[in-house]
Design an enzyme around this catalytic site. Structure first.
Site, PDB file in Angstrom:
ATOM      1  N   ASP A 104      -9.075  78.043-111.152  1.00 33.23           N
ATOM      2  CA  ASP A 104      -8.266  79.521-111.272  1.00 33.23           C
ATOM      3  C   ASP A 104      -7.904  80.038-112.665  1.00 33.23           C
ATOM      4  OD1 ASP A 104      -5.128  80.199-111.057  1.00 33.23           O
ATOM      5  OD2 ASP A 104      -5.261  78.364-112.233  1.00 33.23           O
ATOM      6  N   ASP A 107      -7.674  75.865-116.688  1.00 28.87           N
ATOM      7  CA  ASP A 107      -7.732  74.328-116.451  1.00 28.87           C
ATOM      8  C   ASP A 107      -8.788  74.088-115.122  1.00 28.87           C
ATOM      9  OD1 ASP A 107      -6.180  75.350-114.317  1.00 28.87           O
ATOM     10  OD2 ASP A 107      -4.257  74.410-114.938  1.00 28.87           O
ATOM     11  N   TYR A 255       3.510  76.030-109.814  1.00 27.56           N
ATOM     12  CA  TYR A 255       2.447  76.668-110.259  1.00 27.56           C
ATOM     13  C   TYR A 255       2.121  78.089-109.471  1.00 27.56           C
ATOM     14  CZ  TYR A 255       1.722  72.308-112.208  1.00 27.56           C
ATOM     15  OH  TYR A 255       2.046  71.163-112.769  1.00 27.56           O
ATOM     16  N   GLU A 496      -3.678  82.811-121.637  1.00 24.61           N
ATOM     17  CA  GLU A 496      -4.742  82.150-120.537  1.00 24.61           C
ATOM     18  C   GLU A 496      -5.129  83.218-119.755  1.00 24.61           C
ATOM     19  OE1 GLU A 496      -2.598  79.146-118.499  1.00 24.61           O
ATOM     20  OE2 GLU A 496      -4.583  78.377-117.529  1.00 24.61           O
TER      21      GLU A 496
END
Ligand SMILES: *[C@@H]1O[C@H](CO)[C@@H](O)[C@H](O)[C@H]1NC(C)=O
Ligand SMILES: *[C@@H]1O[C@H](CO)[C@@H](O)[C@H](O)[C@H]1NC(C)=O
Ligand SMILES: *[C@@H]1O[C@H](CO)[C@@H](O)[C@H](O)[C@H]1NC(C)=O
Ligand SMILES: *[C@@H]1O[C@H](CO)[C@@H](O)[C@H](O)[C@H]1NC(C)=O
Ligand SMILES: *[C@@H]1O[C@H](CO)[C@@H](O)[C@H](O)[C@H]1NC(C)=O
Length: 523
Positions: A104, A107, A255, A496
């Site tokens: 995604d 990670d 998350y 990110e």
């Protein structure tokens, strides 16, 4: 005498000047009034893809590469030198092949909810702008990346009322800093079923498969029908077993917490209506469920969690182009889409104040760029719907705006992201001369030949050197409200990237790619 007459002459000239000035002012006011009331300029009738705007073509080619970087499984025609096969045994504990799909973000978890949103947005971009993608040879890569995800979804849906929605354990995964190719952490599976329902994730997966079935309809009709079959089953599963996955499986809240599933049900039904033409889906969105979940009249932000603005724009299509668009409730979707557009236009009376000083839509500190880019994607779609249907104006509290105003807004957001910003930096990695060098992405931060594993790999996060590998196409989280950006590898708030950021960016760039775009029916 001379004196007197000069002064009289001066007086006369003064009067003439005053009168002339009054006339000029009157003319200007009259012209301005006429302009305010006149139809905004529609420009020429759009034709097939116009001249390619090199800037956006180049950016699209960069953006598309991020999907290749995020691919899990046994790679085919891999073009990323530092990526290799990974997660080949994913799914084996349930005797399934869940090796494909995409990681995604930075990670190695495959989170089904945002992955499905990525696929739906990518399908939408292809359906609306595939001809434009083709002008820079990006249509096939877009289709291939989409199929990499839908292949995964087909296998993740082994029986009608079971969907695997996650591969990997984020707690275990986040204890490591390793490459996907060499990861050793356990890869447990998470499913939703009738006892532990997950309406939003199942419905979003239905939306992804229904929209993708349209993409593959003319390319591979067998594959397209298979996707549609799964989409219908998943929609029924989602609708008849209502419950949020955030409640069934509370661990997901950390998350991708969902704030509700009504939006995904309407979004999925809208896509299924486009894919099947089946009246029952039309009635679903216009009837009781529309009333319960659509929140007509209240603009919100399009994101992996909130599909309402996307649904409003998609259903506006029916109102712009089809005879099915006359229903009162389809009009309500369109009116709400217009309220969204009026909020985005910077000079509109209802313009949102969620903006930076330099005009970037800014809603949240975490992953700030998701909102401006997703909003601009919707704006360019709406602009092209207006242009294609010869709709001259959109009214925002009495002020009129044309399709070119929406296009201008979309361009402003894209240009900001690509470098027209106070940092003078492109937030799309690999585009331009200056872009983030410390993207929070494990694969990009570790040299491909490193011998480190789960724990000793942390030295690559700590390293003060730039990433050894460029994560081309990564759209990072982006700037703070004060328009600064800290390029540090541990700064996941700003640094990110994610597949769903890239998906909305691909949609936006595809829409801006040529100077004119006419949309076609895609059903
Ligand atoms: C249903 O899903 C829950 C939550 O993921 C899981 O714990 C349970 O084992 C599943 N049920 C079956 C019969 O597999
Ligand atoms: C997840 O979302 C729900 C619904 O909005 C909310 O009640 C809950 O507090 C959220 N959980 C977390 C961890 O933020
Ligand atoms: C990385 O840095 C953290 C804190 O800055 C430190 O605790 C850790 O030991 C470092 N790890 C490695 C492998 O260098
Ligand atoms: C900008 O905002 C961030 C986050 O709020 C803050 O940490 C930083 O100090 C600010 N920078 C400047 C130059 O004001
Ligand atoms: C993150 O990196 C910055 C600069 O590289 C450093 O100053 C900071 O202490 C680090 N923070 C953590 C939580 O490791």
């Amino acid at each position: 005498m001379g004196e007197h007459s000069r002064s009289k002459g001066w007086c006369g000239w003064f009067l003439v000047l005053v009168v002339a000035a009054l006339i000029v002012v009157a003319v200007v006011i009259a012209l301005k009034k006429r302009n305010d009331n006149s139809e905004p300029d529609l420009g020429p009738v759009p034709g097939p893809p116009g001249a390619v705007q090199k800037k956006y073509g180049d950016a699209l080619k960069v953006a598309m590469q991020f999907f290749d970087i995020q691919k899990s499984g046994k790679l085919v025609n891999n073009k990323i030198s530092w990526r290799g096969d990974s997660a080949l045994k994913d799914g084996s504990e349930a005797k399934l092949d869940l090796s494909k799909g995409m990681y995604d973000a930075g990670d190695h978890i495959k989170f089904g909810f945002p992955m499905a949103f990525t696929a739906t947005v990518l399908s939408w971009a292809i359906l609306e702008y595939g001809d434009q993608m083709q002008t820079v040879n990006q249509l096939q890569p877009a289709q291939d990346s989409l199929k990499w995800i839908t292949d995964f979804f087909i296998n993740a849906h082994p029986s009608e009322n079971v969907l695997f929605i996650q591969v990997g354990d984020p707690e275990a995964d986040h204890k490591c800093w390793d490459r996907p190719e060499t990861m050793t952490e356990k890869r447990p599976l998470t499913q939703v079923n009738t006892s532990f329902p997950g309406t939003e994730v199942v419905a979003e997966t239905a939306a992804a498969m229904a929209s993708a079935s349209l993409v593959f309809k003319s390319i591979d009709s067998v594959y397209s029908s298979e996707l549609l079959k799964h989409a219908k089953q998943l929609f029924t599963f989602a609708d008849e077993n209502r419950g949020s996955y955030s409640k069934s499986i509370p661990e997901v809240q950390k998350y991708y917490n969902s704030t509700g599933y009504g939006d995904e049900l309407l979004w999925a039904a809208s896509w299924l209506y486009h894919a099947t033409g089946d009246e029952s889906y039309y009635k679903y969105v216009t009837g009781k469920n529309g009333k319960s979940f659509a929140n007509w009249g209240s603009p919100t932000w399009f994101s992996w969690d909130d599909k309402r603005p996307g649904t409003q724009v998609l259903l506006s299509r029916l109102s712009f182009f089809g005879s099915k668009g006359k229903s009162e409730n389809i009009q309500k979707y369109r009116e709400t889409a217009e309220a969204v557009m009026c909020g985005l236009l910077p000079k509109s009376p209802t313009a949102t104040s969620s903006r930076t000083d330099n005009g970037l839509i800014w809603v949240s500190e975490w992953n700030a760029l998701q909102h401006p880019v997703a909003s601009a994607f919707l704006a360019i779609l709406y602009s092209d719907y207006m242009l294609t249907s010869r709709t001259a104006k959109l009214s925002c509290n009495g002020k009129s705006y044309g399709p070119s105003d929406l296009r201008k807004f979309a361009l402003s957001q894209a240009d900001y992201v690509l470098g027209s910003n106070p940092m003078e930096m492109s937030y799309l990695v690999g585009y331009g001369d200056k872009y983030p060098q410390y993207v929070h992405h494990r694969g990009a931060s570790i040299p491909a030949n490193a011998k480190t594993g789960c724990s000793d790999g942390w030295k690559w996060l700590n390293s003060t050197n730039p990433n050894p590998n460029v994560a081309f196409g990564a759209l990072v989280g982006g700037p703070f409200l004060n328009e600064t950006y800290v390029d540090s590898r541990n700064n996941s708030m700003q640094g990110e990237p994610s597949t769903y950021n890239t998906a909305v960016m691909v949609g936006l760039l595809s829409g801006l790619l040529t100077t004119s775009s006419v949309l076609q029916s895609f059903t």
